[in-house]
Structures are given as structure tokens and as C-alpha cells.
Design a protein around this motif. Structure first.
Motif, mmCIF file in Angstrom:
data_model
loop_
_atom_site.group_PDB
_atom_site.id
_atom_site.type_symbol
_atom_site.label_atom_id
_atom_site.label_comp_id
_atom_site.label_asym_id
_atom_site.label_seq_id
_atom_site.Cartn_x
_atom_site.Cartn_y
_atom_site.Cartn_z
ATOM 1 N N ALA A 39 0.835 -1.205 0.000
ATOM 2 C CA ALA A 39 0.000 0.000 0.000
ATOM 3 C C ALA A 39 0.870 1.255 0.000
ATOM 4 O O ALA A 39 0.561 2.226 -0.706
ATOM 5 N N LEU A 40 1.938 1.221 0.766
ATOM 6 C CA LEU A 40 2.849 2.372 0.781
ATOM 7 C C LEU A 40 3.448 2.604 -0.603
ATOM 8 O O LEU A 40 3.586 3.756 -1.043
ATOM 9 N N ILE A 94 -13.653 -9.031 -3.883
ATOM 10 C CA ILE A 94 -14.294 -8.288 -2.789
ATOM 11 C C ILE A 94 -13.451 -7.085 -2.396
ATOM 12 O O ILE A 94 -13.959 -5.960 -2.265
ATOM 13 N N GLU A 95 -12.151 -7.309 -2.204
ATOM 14 C CA GLU A 95 -11.283 -6.204 -1.797
ATOM 15 C C GLU A 95 -11.206 -5.136 -2.888
ATOM 16 O O GLU A 95 -11.178 -3.941 -2.577
ATOM 17 N N LYS A 109 -7.112 12.248 -0.384
ATOM 18 C CA LYS A 109 -6.787 12.335 -1.811
ATOM 19 C C LYS A 109 -7.045 10.955 -2.423
ATOM 20 O O LYS A 109 -6.131 10.144 -2.537
ATOM 21 N N PRO A 110 -8.301 10.690 -2.813
ATOM 22 C CA PRO A 110 -8.639 9.360 -3.326
ATOM 23 C C PRO A 110 -7.878 9.011 -4.604
ATOM 24 O O PRO A 110 -7.636 9.865 -5.452
ATOM 25 N N LYS A 111 -7.501 7.743 -4.695
ATOM 26 C CA LYS A 111 -6.861 7.229 -5.904
ATOM 27 C C LYS A 111 -7.945 6.918 -6.927
ATOM 28 O O LYS A 111 -9.104 6.708 -6.585
ATOM 29 N N LYS A 112 -7.535 6.833 -8.164
ATOM 30 C CA LYS A 112 -8.467 6.431 -9.219
ATOM 31 C C LYS A 112 -8.902 4.987 -8.967
ATOM 32 O O LYS A 112 -8.183 4.222 -8.342
ATOM 33 N N VAL A 113 -10.074 4.629 -9.462
ATOM 34 C CA VAL A 113 -10.622 3.287 -9.249
ATOM 35 C C VAL A 113 -9.647 2.224 -9.754
ATOM 36 O O VAL A 113 -9.421 1.216 -9.084
ATOM 37 N N TRP A 114 -9.043 2.427 -10.912
ATOM 38 C CA TRP A 114 -8.144 1.414 -11.465
ATOM 39 C C TRP A 114 -6.934 1.187 -10.558
ATOM 40 O O TRP A 114 -6.444 0.067 -10.468
ATOM 41 N N TYR A 119 -4.031 -2.307 -7.010
ATOM 42 C CA TYR A 119 -3.474 -2.535 -5.675
ATOM 43 C C TYR A 119 -4.008 -3.834 -5.086
ATOM 44 O O TYR A 119 -3.244 -4.659 -4.567
ATOM 45 N N ALA A 120 -5.323 -4.038 -5.154
ATOM 46 C CA ALA A 120 -5.918 -5.268 -4.608
ATOM 47 C C ALA A 120 -5.330 -6.496 -5.294
ATOM 48 O O ALA A 120 -5.024 -7.491 -4.632
#
Length: 142
Positions: A39-40, A94-95, A109-114, A119-120
Motif C-alpha cells: 500500500a505504501l 471483494i477487496e 486524496k482518493p486514488k483512481k478506481v483502477w 493494488y488489490a
């Protein structure tokens, strides 16, 4: 008296619940460490984001492990392996959805959906590969 009448019944402990809880805890901790490190790398650095990722992983890991233990107990190793692969794909899905919707909501600062979906995918793939290799090296942990 017959042999049957002279025999005694004894019960033996056949499942180590304490070790199962310890190994479950270890698997969850390892997964959280790996997925938070990833995640980092994806730029998730806010405390709310990291806490959300950790809680989501605790929920999915506990659910995954409980289901796999039930399947292993009831249906054996082949069903366990096949279910493990299927359930990992379900956990990823799910994640990906949860991160795409709710992780974005807790982020300043939300990331784009993609980015959430990638990431998941990466986090689950890495934790799966590391878990598989750890199972080969330390089978009693799994």
C-alpha cells in the motif's frame, strides 16, 4: 466376559485449537505487513487508509481461513487446494470493490478506481505467493 466388555474407551485430543489460533494470528499479521508495505508503494500513506486496509484484511483473512479449515476438515486436501484458489480470487474481487468504493471515501486524496483494483490484485498476488512459499518452508504455520 468378551473382549468388548473388557475394553475401555478413551478420548484423545485430535485438534490443537491453541496452535490453530496462533498460526491464524501469524498468517494475518504476515498478510497485513505485506499488504500495508505494498500500500505504501501505491501511495496509500494516510492513517485512515492504512487502518481501513488493515481492518479489511483482518475480516477477509479470518473469513478465508475459517472457510478453508471447514473445507479441509470436511472434504480433504484436494478440496482445500481447489477452494483456496477460488476463495483467493473471491477475496481479490471483494477487496477490489471495497477499496474502489469505501477506501476512496476515507481518503483525503482518493486514488483512481483502477489504482484501487490494481493494488488489490498486486497485494493479494504477493501475499498468496509469499504464503505459498512460507507453507513449503514452515508447513506447521499453515
Amino acid at each position: 466376559l468378551s473382549d468388548f466388555e473388557n475394553s475401555t474407551l478413551s478420548a484423545e485430543k485430535s485438534y490443537d485449537y491453541t496452535w490453530e489460533l496462533v498460526s491464524l494470528g501469524a498468517r494475518i499479521v504476515i498478510t497485513i505487513i505485506l499488504e500495508l508495505a505494498i500500500a505504501l508503494l501505491f501511495g496509500y500513506r494516510e492513517k485512515k487508509q492504512l487502518a481501513f486496509l488493515a481492518v479489511t484484511n483482518i475480516i477477509t483473512q479470518v473469513t478465508l481461513n475459517v472457510l478453508l479449515n471447514i473445507i479441509s476438515y470436511r472434504s480433504g486436501m484436494l478440496a482445500f487446494v481447489l477452494s483456496y484458489i477460488l476463495f483467493e480470487l473471491i477475496v481479490f474481487a471483494i477487496e477490489a470493490v471495497v477499496y474502489s468504493v469505501w477506501l476512496r471515501r476515507v481518503s483525503e486524496k482518493p486514488k483512481k478506481v483502477w489504482v484501487c483494483v490494481v493494488y488489490a490484485l498486486v497485494a493479494n498476488a504477493v501475499s498468496f505467493v509469499v504464503g505459498y512459499n512460507l507453507a513449503l518452508v514452515i508447513p506447521s504455520l499453515f
